[in-house]
Design a protein around this motif. Structure first.
Motif, PDB file in Angstrom:
ATOM      1  N   ASP A 190      21.821  79.524  23.245  1.00 24.82           N
ATOM      2  CA  ASP A 190      21.725  80.886  23.784  1.00 24.82           C
ATOM      3  C   ASP A 190      23.004  81.644  23.462  1.00 24.82           C
ATOM      4  O   ASP A 190      24.105  81.110  23.659  1.00 24.82           O
ATOM      5  CB  ASP A 190      21.520  80.813  25.310  1.00 24.82           C
TER       6      ASP A 190
ATOM      7  N   GLY B 249      24.397  83.884  25.015  1.00 23.55           N
ATOM      8  CA  GLY B 249      25.209  84.022  26.226  1.00 23.55           C
ATOM      9  C   GLY B 249      26.169  82.847  26.409  1.00 23.55           C
ATOM     10  O   GLY B 249      27.196  82.982  27.078  1.00 23.55           O
TER      11      GLY B 249
ATOM     12  N   LYS C 171      31.024  86.435  23.956  1.00 20.00           N
ATOM     13  CA  LYS C 171      31.475  87.267  25.091  1.00 20.00           C
ATOM     14  C   LYS C 171      31.946  88.602  24.512  1.00 20.00           C
ATOM     15  O   LYS C 171      32.466  88.657  23.391  1.00 20.00           O
ATOM     16  CB  LYS C 171      32.669  86.616  25.815  1.00 20.00           C
TER      17      LYS C 171
ATOM     18  N   GLU D 275      19.673  91.838  28.579  1.00 15.78           N
ATOM     19  CA  GLU D 275      20.054  90.451  28.889  1.00 15.78           C
ATOM     20  C   GLU D 275      21.426  90.123  28.301  1.00 15.78           C
ATOM     21  O   GLU D 275      22.223  89.409  28.907  1.00 15.78           O
ATOM     22  CB  GLU D 275      18.964  89.487  28.424  1.00 15.78           C
ATOM     23  N   LEU D 276      21.709  90.700  27.143  1.00 13.25           N
ATOM     24  CA  LEU D 276      23.032  90.494  26.523  1.00 13.25           C
ATOM     25  C   LEU D 276      24.139  91.025  27.433  1.00 13.25           C
ATOM     26  O   LEU D 276      25.222  90.457  27.522  1.00 13.25           O
ATOM     27  CB  LEU D 276      23.072  91.216  25.175  1.00 13.25           C
TER      28      LEU D 276
ATOM     29  N   LYS E 263      24.072  91.230  30.654  1.00 10.35           N
ATOM     30  CA  LYS E 263      23.894  90.686  32.022  1.00 10.35           C
ATOM     31  C   LYS E 263      23.182  91.675  32.951  1.00 10.35           C
ATOM     32  O   LYS E 263      23.456  91.743  34.157  1.00 10.35           O
ATOM     33  CB  LYS E 263      25.243  90.289  32.644  1.00 10.35           C
TER      34      LYS E 263
END
Ligand code: FAD
Ligand code: UDP
Length: 386
Positions: A222, A224, A228, A253-254, A256
């Motif tokens: 993933d 994630g 960062k 989703e990237l 958050k």
């Protein structure tokens, strides 16, 4: 993890895989491509099931395009099975061609009336014209108004309520316009110049695309877990990364979901194998007036496989995407509010150098495969010529 790549591509669907190949091959760039799934192909992934039928895990995919560049590019990685998709609607015990066309008209009305309606349609629109159902409802003629109402109610209303949880008048006009009323005797679902499916399946196309010495593939990873972002910098495994990132996943989703979730529709697929030669008369039957599922697709039509005594079908059930584990966001819900939220996410990411958003999820658009490939080809050229 090794971080001396020139580019990291997130997502092994059409967007990511075409991009990776172009950067690796034409730019001689070292590319890492990752996917959180355990296989290549994104939503176009296919495989042979226990009955020996080539099935599409994430719903039926038929390639169609008028874009010669796209067709030529993909033809470097596959030969094609020449398949023209046909869809019928199951309405009152009959199978009616969809898009609703002049053949559908004949099957719906008694002969004189069908002939009269045909003449009226030809007079207003002309042969081979495609008319959105929303437009057809704006006619002056009584009989055409009645026809518009019939098609709206029997082809679009219930199917759209199931698919989107909203009526055809409430959803974005471009979505309904994908399936027009077609003043024609052509029963094909698509009229594009090139159409078919990869002869050896979609997954093979992705294996071929990513088979290049400059490309490293990592699955079950993933983004994630390794990427960062700060205000203007990308980090990979907590180290500064000065290469480029092409992201083809969901943008919220990237980030958050910091501005809240972008709404999507998801699908539940129910596969069934039956011990008969064929289950239904065409590749897809749309259930436009009954049943809780939207459509049933029978894969043997799509692949052309000749297997006797067994066949696999899939039923599609649509519902709201919640972001729960195991759910996939399939369809962006296009409206102004959602576009504004998408733009908020984009504004944040624009500050980070060398991050590119590409694909159906990352761009929050309702794109077909060929449109995604066209975008990937364009973006790769732009990056390489910079
Ligand atoms: P995807 O194929 O969704 O690929 C994105 C990939 O990114 C996925 O594999 C995902 O796992 C991965 N990913 C996402 N987030 C992360 C992360 N954080 N870390 C790592 N990996 C991540 N188009 C047609 O032209 N013809 C059709 O007949 C057709 N039928 C369709 C039927 C259905 C039911 C659906 C839902 C779509 C259909 N489409 C069709 C559209 C087609 O699926 C898309 O155009 C195409 O798959 C988009 O490619 P993509 O690479 O943008 O996205
Ligand atoms: N649609 C409908 N009835 C049909 C076929 C399509 O109401 O028989 C509407 C529905 O709202 C659907 C949209 O047209 O979501 C686009 O259909 P398409 O077949 O392009 O959807 P996809 O294959 O992308 O799911």
């Amino acid at each position: 993890m090794e971080t001396n790549f020139d580019y990291i591509v997130v997502g092994c669907g059409f967007a990511g895989s075409v991009m990776a190949r172009k950067l690796a091959e034409e730019g001689d760039k070292k590319v890492l491509i990752i996917d959180k799934r355990s296989h290549l192909g994104g939503n176009a992934y296919d495989f042979v099931d226990e009955a020996g039928v080539l099935i599409h895990k994430y719903g039926p995919h038929i390639f169609h395009t008028n874009n010669e560049n796209v067709y030529k590019y993909l033809s470097n990685f596959t030969k094609w099975y020449d398949y023209s998709h046909e869809v019928v609607g199951s309405i009152g015990g009959n199978y009616i061609p969809i898009p609703f066309n002049l053949n559908s008209l004949k099957l719906t009305y008694e002969e004189d009336k069908a002939e009269r309606l045909k003449e009226k349609l030809l007079k207003v629109y002309g042969l081979d014209k495609k008319v959105s159902i929303l437009e057809l409802q704006n006619q002056q003629d009584e009989e055409l108004i009645e026809l518009g109402k019939y098609i709206y109610e029997n082809v679009f209303l219930y199917y759209t309520m199931k698919q989107w949880g909203q009526s055809p008048n409430e959803i974005d006009k471009s979505v309904i316009a994908r399936v027009p009323v077609h003043i024609s005797y052509d029963n094909r679902y698509f009229q594009d110049k090139f159409q078919g499916v990869p002869r050896d399946g979609y997954t093979k196309v992705f294996e071929n695309l990513l088979n290049h010495p400059n490309i490293t593939v990592k699955l079950k990873l993933d983004a994630g877990d390794i990427l960062k972002f700060t205000e203007n910098q990308v980090y990979v495994d907590n180290k500064v990364f000065n290469g480029g990132v092409i992201y083809t996943g969901a943008i919220d989703e990237l980030m958050k979901c910091k501005y809240g979730r972008l709404p999507y529709r998801t699908l539940d697929f129910k596969f069934e194998t039956h011990n008969i030669d064929y289950y239904q008369p065409r590749g897809t039957v749309n259930y436009t007036v009954d049943e809780p599922y939207t459509r049933i697709t029978e894969f043997k039509y799509l692949s052309g496989q000749k297997i006797s005594g067994t066949t696999t079908i899939v039923k599609e059930y649509s519902r709201q995407y919640t972001g729960a584990e195991g759910e996939t966001p399939y369809y962006a819900i296009l409206n102004e509010e959602n576009r504004n939220k998408y733009d908020e996410y984009c504004k944040d990411l624009k500050k980070v150098k060398n991050v590119y958003l590409l694909g159906r999820l990352a761009e929050y658009k309702y794109y077909n495969m060929d449109q995604i490939v066209a975008h990937a080809l364009e973006l790769a050229d732009k990056i390489l010529n910079n």
